[in-house]
Design a protein around this motif. Structure first.
Motif, PDB file in Angstrom:
ATOM      1  N   PHE A  38       0.810  -1.274   0.077  1.00 30.37           N
ATOM      2  CA  PHE A  38       0.027   0.016   0.196  1.00 30.37           C
ATOM      3  C   PHE A  38       0.912   1.156  -0.109  1.00 30.37           C
ATOM      4  O   PHE A  38       1.774   1.235   0.680  1.00 30.37           O
ATOM      5  CB  PHE A  38      -0.842   0.026   1.268  1.00 30.37           C
ATOM      6  CG  PHE A  38      -1.855   1.214   1.283  1.00 30.37           C
ATOM      7  CD1 PHE A  38      -2.795   1.295   0.529  1.00 30.37           C
ATOM      8  CD2 PHE A  38      -1.761   2.076   2.242  1.00 30.37           C
ATOM      9  CE1 PHE A  38      -3.806   2.244   0.640  1.00 30.37           C
ATOM     10  CE2 PHE A  38      -2.498   3.318   2.114  1.00 30.37           C
ATOM     11  CZ  PHE A  38      -3.522   3.369   1.354  1.00 30.37           C
ATOM     12  N   GLU A  39       0.392   2.336  -0.932  1.00 30.85           N
ATOM     13  CA  GLU A  39       1.206   3.537  -1.040  1.00 30.85           C
ATOM     14  C   GLU A  39       0.585   4.479   0.224  1.00 30.85           C
ATOM     15  O   GLU A  39      -0.526   5.035  -0.338  1.00 30.85           O
ATOM     16  CB  GLU A  39       1.386   3.913  -2.387  1.00 30.85           C
ATOM     17  CG  GLU A  39       2.078   3.022  -3.309  1.00 30.85           C
ATOM     18  CD  GLU A  39       2.154   3.593  -4.627  1.00 30.85           C
ATOM     19  OE1 GLU A  39       2.012   4.933  -4.925  1.00 30.85           O
ATOM     20  OE2 GLU A  39       2.555   2.784  -5.406  1.00 30.85           O
ATOM     21  N   GLY A  40       1.116   4.528   1.147  1.00 29.25           N
ATOM     22  CA  GLY A  40       0.518   5.434   2.192  1.00 29.25           C
ATOM     23  C   GLY A  40       0.495   4.612   3.570  1.00 29.25           C
ATOM     24  O   GLY A  40       1.258   3.649   3.663  1.00 29.25           O
ATOM     25  N   THR A  41      -0.252   5.031   4.513  1.00 33.21           N
ATOM     26  CA  THR A  41      -0.222   4.381   5.843  1.00 33.21           C
ATOM     27  C   THR A  41      -1.573   3.983   6.258  1.00 33.21           C
ATOM     28  O   THR A  41      -2.755   4.546   5.772  1.00 33.21           O
ATOM     29  CB  THR A  41       0.227   5.356   6.940  1.00 33.21           C
ATOM     30  OG1 THR A  41      -0.772   6.438   7.018  1.00 33.21           O
ATOM     31  CG2 THR A  41       1.620   5.873   6.595  1.00 33.21           C
ATOM     32  N   PHE A  42      -1.740   2.843   6.857  1.00 41.68           N
ATOM     33  CA  PHE A  42      -3.006   2.541   7.528  1.00 41.68           C
ATOM     34  C   PHE A  42      -3.124   3.065   8.928  1.00 41.68           C
ATOM     35  O   PHE A  42      -2.317   3.635   9.672  1.00 41.68           O
ATOM     36  CB  PHE A  42      -3.105   0.932   7.762  1.00 41.68           C
ATOM     37  CG  PHE A  42      -3.368   0.284   6.408  1.00 41.68           C
ATOM     38  CD1 PHE A  42      -4.636  -0.025   5.959  1.00 41.68           C
ATOM     39  CD2 PHE A  42      -2.157  -0.049   5.520  1.00 41.68           C
ATOM     40  CE1 PHE A  42      -4.639  -0.636   4.876  1.00 41.68           C
ATOM     41  CE2 PHE A  42      -2.303  -0.534   4.165  1.00 41.68           C
ATOM     42  CZ  PHE A  42      -3.794  -1.009   3.954  1.00 41.68           C
ATOM     43  N   ASP A  43      -4.444   3.550   9.134  1.00 43.24           N
ATOM     44  CA  ASP A  43      -4.640   4.092  10.280  1.00 43.24           C
ATOM     45  C   ASP A  43      -5.050   3.189  11.375  1.00 43.24           C
ATOM     46  O   ASP A  43      -5.086   3.672  12.673  1.00 43.24           O
ATOM     47  CB  ASP A  43      -5.891   5.281  10.253  1.00 43.24           C
ATOM     48  CG  ASP A  43      -5.577   6.262   9.225  1.00 43.24           C
ATOM     49  OD1 ASP A  43      -4.463   6.808   9.341  1.00 43.24           O
ATOM     50  OD2 ASP A  43      -6.254   6.787   8.468  1.00 43.24           O
ATOM     51  N   LEU A  44      -5.563   2.064  11.100  1.00 37.98           N
ATOM     52  CA  LEU A  44      -6.141   1.226  12.040  1.00 37.98           C
ATOM     53  C   LEU A  44      -6.098  -0.477  11.435  1.00 37.98           C
ATOM     54  O   LEU A  44      -6.555  -0.577  10.476  1.00 37.98           O
ATOM     55  CB  LEU A  44      -7.434   1.644  12.560  1.00 37.98           C
ATOM     56  CG  LEU A  44      -8.386   0.496  13.411  1.00 37.98           C
ATOM     57  CD1 LEU A  44      -7.906   0.590  14.811  1.00 37.98           C
ATOM     58  CD2 LEU A  44      -9.806   0.999  13.400  1.00 37.98           C
ATOM     59  N   LEU A  45      -5.967  -1.211  12.383  1.00 34.80           N
ATOM     60  CA  LEU A  45      -5.963  -2.886  11.961  1.00 34.80           C
ATOM     61  C   LEU A  45      -7.358  -3.178  13.008  1.00 34.80           C
ATOM     62  O   LEU A  45      -7.121  -2.909  14.341  1.00 34.80           O
ATOM     63  CB  LEU A  45      -4.845  -3.574  12.459  1.00 34.80           C
ATOM     64  CG  LEU A  45      -4.934  -4.858  12.570  1.00 34.80           C
ATOM     65  CD1 LEU A  45      -5.163  -5.519  11.102  1.00 34.80           C
ATOM     66  CD2 LEU A  45      -3.743  -5.856  13.086  1.00 34.80           C
ATOM     67  N   VAL A  46      -8.171  -3.849  12.299  1.00 40.41           N
ATOM     68  CA  VAL A  46      -9.355  -4.515  12.927  1.00 40.41           C
ATOM     69  C   VAL A  46      -9.159  -6.212  12.513  1.00 40.41           C
ATOM     70  O   VAL A  46      -9.046  -6.188  11.132  1.00 40.41           O
ATOM     71  CB  VAL A  46     -10.545  -4.179  12.334  1.00 40.41           C
ATOM     72  CG1 VAL A  46     -11.767  -4.713  12.931  1.00 40.41           C
ATOM     73  CG2 VAL A  46     -10.809  -2.522  12.560  1.00 40.41           C
TER      74      VAL A  46
END
Length: 116
Positions: A38-46
């Motif tokens: 993924f180009e970017g960041t994830f805000d949360l893992l569920v």
């Protein structure tokens, strides 16, 4: 992330209807690839806790080793809050299955608001 397609899609629909952008994965290994590519960041893992090769807790540990501030919501019908041990205590929560859609949205909102 959930290895049960029906549950995964259910959670995704709930969150999308509430304005969240979702990336789905059916396994821990697939989730690691999605995050890496993924180009970017994830805000949360569920993530579900109990899965095949890699547990949700192991996935959370792997992702938080690279990004300690990543909030995590672990979901399970068999585990309990003790599964959060050894994860970043400031950015983790647990949700027992079955749950109401509003419970999922509230937990996600709280985790994301906490990190702001």
């Amino acid at each position: 992330m959930d290895d049960d397609e029906e549950v995964r899609r259910f959670m995704s629909r709930i969150l999308e209807r509430n304005g969240y952008r979702i990336a789905e994965a059916a396994s821990g290994e697939q989730a690691l690839r999605v995050v890496e590519e993924f180009e970017g960041t994830f805000d949360l893992l569920v993530s579900d806790v109990v899965m095949g090769e890699m547990s949700g807790r192991d996935l959370a540990t792997a992702l938080q080793s690279k990004r300690p501030d990543l909030p995590v919501l672990l979901v399970s019908g068999t585990a309990n809050r003790s599964i959060l041990a050894e994860l970043n205590p400031d950015g983790c929560d647990f949700l027992a299955k079955p749950f109401k859609p509003s419970d999922l949205v509230d937990r996600v909102h709280d985790l994301l608001a906490h990190r702001s």
